[in-house]
Design an enzyme around this catalytic site. Structure first.
Site, PDB file in Angstrom:
ATOM      1  N   GLY A   1     -15.373   7.073  31.534  1.00 35.37           N
ATOM      2  CA  GLY A   1     -16.277   7.763  32.446  1.00 35.37           C
ATOM      3  C   GLY A   1     -16.513   6.943  33.695  1.00 35.37           C
ATOM      4  N   ARG A   2     -16.748   7.642  34.825  1.00 36.74           N
ATOM      5  CA  ARG A   2     -17.046   6.920  36.058  1.00 36.74           C
ATOM      6  C   ARG A   2     -17.875   7.807  36.959  1.00 36.74           C
ATOM      7  NH1 ARG A   2     -13.586   4.319  39.809  1.00 36.74           N
ATOM      8  NH2 ARG A   2     -12.512   3.462  38.017  1.00 36.74           N
ATOM      9  N   GLY A   3     -18.565   7.164  37.877  1.00 40.17           N
ATOM     10  CA  GLY A   3     -19.376   7.869  38.845  1.00 40.17           C
ATOM     11  C   GLY A   3     -19.561   7.008  40.076  1.00 40.17           C
ATOM     12  N   GLY A   4     -20.748   7.017  40.657  1.00 40.13           N
ATOM     13  CA  GLY A   4     -20.963   6.377  41.936  1.00 40.13           C
ATOM     14  C   GLY A   4     -21.125   4.876  41.893  1.00 40.13           C
ATOM     15  N   MET A   5     -21.792   4.327  40.860  1.00 38.90           N
ATOM     16  CA  MET A   5     -22.128   2.909  40.872  1.00 38.90           C
ATOM     17  C   MET A   5     -21.689   2.161  39.619  1.00 38.90           C
ATOM     18  SD  MET A   5     -23.448   2.624  43.834  1.00 38.90           S
ATOM     19  CE  MET A   5     -24.112   0.954  43.807  1.00 38.90           C
TER      20      MET A   5
ATOM     21  N   VAL B   1     -17.489   3.290  32.930  1.00 44.55           N
ATOM     22  CA  VAL B   1     -17.685   3.063  31.504  1.00 44.55           C
ATOM     23  C   VAL B   1     -16.318   2.996  30.828  1.00 44.55           C
ATOM     24  CG1 VAL B   1     -18.801   3.865  29.393  1.00 44.55           C
ATOM     25  CG2 VAL B   1     -19.857   4.339  31.617  1.00 44.55           C
TER      26      VAL B   1
ATOM     27  N   LYS C   1     -20.256  -0.591  30.039  1.00 40.45           N
ATOM     28  CA  LYS C   1     -20.542  -0.080  31.377  1.00 40.45           C
ATOM     29  C   LYS C   1     -20.580  -1.247  32.356  1.00 40.45           C
ATOM     30  CE  LYS C   1     -23.836   2.925  33.820  1.00 40.45           C
ATOM     31  NZ  LYS C   1     -25.011   3.810  33.645  1.00 40.45           N
TER      32      LYS C   1
ATOM     33  N   ASP D   1     -32.203  11.491  34.913  1.00 43.27           N
ATOM     34  CA  ASP D   1     -30.944  12.211  35.106  1.00 43.27           C
ATOM     35  C   ASP D   1     -30.545  12.919  33.815  1.00 43.27           C
ATOM     36  OD1 ASP D   1     -28.709  13.167  36.432  1.00 43.27           O
ATOM     37  OD2 ASP D   1     -27.544  11.333  36.189  1.00 43.27           O
TER      38      ASP D   1
END
Length: 340
Positions: A33-37, A40, A55, A149
Site C-alpha cells: 500500500g502507498r499514499g501521500g506520506m 506500507v 510502514k 480518516d
C-alpha cells in the site's frame, strides 16, 4: 492484501528499490500500500521470524524535530491500546533517516475491496462489521486518539472463527502522523488530512476536531455498506466539500427500501453538520441504528439489496449562499486525497 495502513507513500525512489532490503531488523518482501506520506510493505521480522506490515514514512518527516517527538508519543499511545479490533503496533522508531512503524500483518481483504465486489451488504453483515469498527474507535477515543480518516480502505476483514462470527474486523492506519502533520507545518491553512468521501465538516473548515469527527466519517462508511455508495457523490472536489458542509444526505431508505424509516433519522443525526448534534460515541450510533432496524418487521427483508453505483442526487438547491467565515479557508485549497 494487507496489513496496516493502505494510504501512505515514499517520495524517493521506486518501490522495488527496497524489496529485499533490511530495515531495522525487518526484511522487506513486497509493497502492499502507498499514499501521500508513507509506503506500507509486507516484511519479515528477522528477530521473531514473523510477517509484519512495515510502514515507512517520507524522509522529510524525520528531519522535523517536532514531528519526530509527536510521532514517538503517538506511537506509544497507539501501541498501548490492546483491543481485538485494532491492528496492534509492535514497534516504532527511526533508522537511517526513516521513521517506521511495524504492525501486525492481516491476511484478507479490506472493506473497500468487499464493497467493490459485492455492492450493498446484507443488513446483518453490515451490522456485524459496524459493531466491530465502533468498538475499535471508541477504544481509541478513550485513549484520546482520534483516527481522522475512517474509510473502507482502513477497515481490514479477516476470516472469523465460526459461522456465527464469519469475519473478524480490524481498524488500521490510526494516523500516527495525521495530527502531527497538522501541528508541524506539513499542511497549510485550510488543508486537512483525510478522504473527501468521508471527511467531517469541521475537518474541511480547519476547526478543532475530536472523536465526533470519527462518528461522522464512520457514519459515512456505514451508509456506504448499506447503500453501495457514500452519502455524497459530486462531479468535483469543491462540490463534494460543499455537500459535506451544507447538503442533507439522501435518505438511506431511498436506496434501501427494505429498511424502516427510523433508520433515516438515526443516520441523519450521525451525519449532523455540527459535532454537538451527533451521537456522543460510535457505539451509541450503532446501538441506535440496531434499534431502528428492528423497530418493525421489514416486509422486504428477504429480498437481496440492489446494487447502487451512484446514489440519488440531492435536488438542485440553486445558487449557493455566501460562505460563512469558518468555511472560507477550505475553498480552493484542499485536493482530493490520493490512494484507495
Amino acid at each position: 492484501m494487507a496489513g496496516a495502513g493502505q494510504n501512505g507513500g515514499l517520495p524517493a525512489g521506486r518501490a522495488s528499490d527496497l524489496i529485499g532490503s533490511r530495515i531495522a531488523g525487518y526484511q522487506v518482501e513486497a509493497e502492499i500500500g502507498r499514499g501521500g506520506m508513507a509506503v506500507v510493505y509486507r516484511a519479515r521480522d528477522l528477530r521473531l521470524d514473523r510477517t509484519v506490515a512495515l510502514k515507512l514514512l517520507a524522509p522529510e518527516l524525520a528531519r522535523n524535530d517536532t514531528f519526530r517527538k509527536r510521532f514517538t508519543h503517538e506511537s506509544r499511545v497507539a501501541a498501548a491500546i490492546d483491543h481485538p479490533h485494532i491492528v496492534p503496533v509492535f514497534e516504532a522508531g527511526e533508522t537511517e533517516g526513516l521513521l517506521y512503524i511495524a504492525m501486525r500483518y492481516v491476511a484478507g481483504q479490506d472493506l473497500r475491496a468487499l464493497l467493490n465486489r459485492e455492492g450493498p451488504l446484507p443488513v446483518t453483515t453490515a451490522g456485524r462489521i459496524a459493531a466491530q469498527v465502533a468498538s475499535a474507535l471508541d477504544a481509541a477515543h478513550s485513549h484520546d486518539l482520534v483516527h481522522r480518516d475512517v474509510k473502507p480502505g482502513n477497515i481490514l476483514i479477516a476470516e472469523g472463527t465460526d459461522s456465527d462470527h464469519p469475519e473478524h474486523v480490524y481498524l488500521t492506519d490510526f494516523g500516527l502522523t495525521k495530527k502531527s502533520l497538522s501541528l508541524t507545518g506539513f499542511t497549510t491553512v485550510g488543508q486537512f488530512v483525510g478522504t473527501l468521501d468521508y471527511v467531517a465538516p469541521e475537518q474541511i473548515s480547519g476547526r478543532p476536531v475530536d472523536a465526533r469527527c470519527d462518528v461522522y466519517g464512520f457514519a459515512c462508511v456505514v451508509y456506504e455498506t448499506l447503500a453501495g455508495a457514500p452519502p455524497f457523490k459530486r462531479d468535483d472536489d469543491m462540490a463534494l466539500l460543499w455537500a459535506h458542509q451544507f447538503d442533507a444526505p439522501p435518505p438511506l431508505t431511498l436506496l434501501r427500501p427494505d429498511l424502516p424509516g427510523a433508520v433515516d433519522t438515526v443516520v441523519a443525526k450521525a451525519l449532523a453538520k455540527r459535532p454537538d448534534d451527533r451521537y456522543g460515541s460510535c457505539g451509541e450510533f450503532v446501538a441506535a441504528l440496531r434499534s431502528a432496524v428492528t423497530a418493525r418487521p421489514r416486509e422486504a427483508a428477504a429480498h437481496p439489496a440492489t446494487r447502487v453505483d451512484v446514489p440519488v442526487a440531492a435536488p438542485d438547491p440553486g445558487p449557493p449562499p455566501e460562505l460563512p467565515g469558518w468555511a472560507r479557508p477550505a475553498v480552493g485549497i484542499t485536493p482530493r486525497a490520493p490512494g484507495p
